[in-house]
Design an enzyme around this catalytic site. Structure first.
Site, PDB file in Angstrom:
ATOM      1  N   LYS A  22       0.838  -1.212   0.000  1.00 43.88           N
ATOM      2  CA  LYS A  22       0.000   0.000   0.000  1.00 43.88           C
ATOM      3  C   LYS A  22       0.875   1.265   0.000  1.00 43.88           C
ATOM      4  CE  LYS A  22      -3.671  -2.521   2.359  1.00 43.88           C
ATOM      5  NZ  LYS A  22      -2.935  -3.804   2.484  1.00 43.88           N
ATOM      6  N   CYS A  77      -7.778  -7.185   6.785  1.00 45.50           N
ATOM      7  CA  CYS A  77      -7.899  -8.397   5.962  1.00 45.50           C
ATOM      8  C   CYS A  77      -8.482  -9.505   6.832  1.00 45.50           C
ATOM      9  CB  CYS A  77      -6.549  -8.797   5.370  1.00 45.50           C
ATOM     10  SG  CYS A  77      -5.222  -9.024   6.577  1.00 45.50           S
TER      11      CYS A  77
END
Length: 412
Positions: free
Chosen positions: A240, A350
């Site tokens: 990211k 996640c």
């Protein structure tokens, strides 16, 4: 004993399974048991351990159907039988090779027992179901949380996932798709068949892309192109951070894990992207100035990654989920305070657990900035609240998806 061809890989797989099932280690950590093996043997050891963990409930049912007296869960012979059956039924290893590399892991009576059980099941033509049976404690949570979607989620765990990559330059999506023989999942996001040596693929050495599951790429994309400074909180291993840097943000990447930050440094060097990397505990750190965007990919149970990390199904407890939920709440509070007026906060985990996702939303003091349909890859849609919830049963025809929860907020 290790002179037998293929035996060192099986021995490493046995050690990996012991570390996961007895000590509660992650499979990534346990993979250290393959240190010293060649790349193909290390990959085989990891594949055997992964398939045992993916299908463990069903493998145990087969074993129990062929024994007069149930073997203890932690018995070495049960683990070896799981490995033997996983190789025969999922990795398509010939029965004689399974026996030749499985029995030497045992001695005495257990060796004869394992030979007898495996031979009996092989002669019967034993098979595994189409979808793995999820361990009951996990299944009970997910049935409650997901209802009718539960069978689709279980079906999404049947196979290891394909290889997803994120491109440094989304404008080159079609060109790289052709060069890599890849499927375009979204602008800048490609999907390749699994089993390829990542560092040998075109574009790796020049840093044209990095490995990142499609679902994992969504949170950073929701911050858009550069509008100033961005904080990637809990940043390692860095996918990211790379996305934000490629989008033009002035990025500060923060994480407490030194080993995982090493990978972030390596990826920054390989891709030629820039970020200020800070090794510190986010609960103790105070920035000198605020940020225009913050990505909080919070520490979580990671149960959404069970396609590629089936160990999470066996080692994550409800108590751990509760503890992580408290940490997530604390990080949300701190991150919200560091955001500049008008800035965006994206919260992501996640995780398949609603305690770590939807249930956290009441703790956010910022104004919702709903996710819209046109910001998401084809086949995905935001919830009525403007959040995103993905699970392994989604995009099944294209190879599936990790489980994520994502929400976005703005500071007035």
């Amino acid at each position: 004993m290790n002179d037998i061809a293929g035996l060192p890989a099986r021995n490493a797989a046995l050690k990996m399974l012991d570390a996961v099932l007895r000590r509660g280690d992650t499979l990534d950590t346990a993979a250290g048991a393959a240190k010293g093996l060649g790349p193909s043997d290390a990959a085989l050891a990891r594949a055997i351990a992964s398939e045992v963990l993916r299908w463990q409930v069903d493998l145990d049912r087969l074993i129990d159907s062929a024994t007069r007296q149930r073997l203890p869960d932690d018995a070495k012979v049960r683990t070896v039988l799981r490995m033997m059956l996983a190789q025969a039924l999922k990795l398509e290893t010939a029965p004689h090779a399974v026996i030749a590399t499985g029995l030497p892991l045992l001695s005495g009576g257990p060796r004869r027992l394992a030979h007898g059980v495996f031979s009996t099941l092989d002669k019967k033509g034993a098979r595994l179901p189409d979808a793995p049976t999820i361990p009951e404690d996990v299944a009970a949570r997910w049935r409650t949380q997901y209802g009718e979607r539960f069978p689709e989620i279980a079906a999404g765990l049947a196979s290891p996932p394909p290889l997803d990559i994120t491109l440094r330059d989304a404008g080159e999506t079609d060109a790289w798709a052709e060069r890599l023989v890849a499927r375009v999942m979204a602008p800048g996001q490609l999907r390749l068949s699994r089993g390829q040596a990542v560092d040998a693929l075109p574009g790796f050495d020049e840093g044209a892309w990095w490995v990142q599951d499609l679902a994992a790429s969504i949170p950073a994309s929701l911050l858009g192109k550069s509008a100033g400074t961005a904080l990637d909180l809990c940043a390692a291993p860095g996918g990211k951070t790379l996305q934000l840097a490629a989008a033009g943000w002035e990025v500060t990447a923060l994480d407490i894990a030194k080993r995982r930050l090493k990978r972030l440094h390596q990826n920054l060097q390989r891709t030629g992207l820039a970020a200020e990397v800070v090794e510190v505990d986010a609960l103790k750190w105070e920035p000198e100035q605020g940020f225009d965007a913050i990505l909080l990919d919070a520490p979580c149970s990671a149960t959404g990654t069970c396609r590629r990390h089936p160990d999470v199904l066996h080692r994550v407890s409800r108590g751990q989920i509760e503890d992580l939920s408290k940490l997530q709440a604390a990080l949300i509070e701190r991150a919200s305070a560091w955001l500049n007026p008008g800035g965006l906060l994206v919260y992501a985990v996640c995780s398949m657990e609603r305690e770590e996702g939807e249930a956290q939303m009441g703790r956010v003091s910022l104004t919702p900035a709903p996710i819209t349909q046109d910001e998401l890859p084809a086949g995905l849609a935001p919830t009525a609240e403007g959040w995103l919830r993905t699970d392994p049963g989604m995009l099944a025809d294209a190879g599936g998806l990790d489980g994520f929860f994502v929400a976005r907020f703005r500071k007035d």
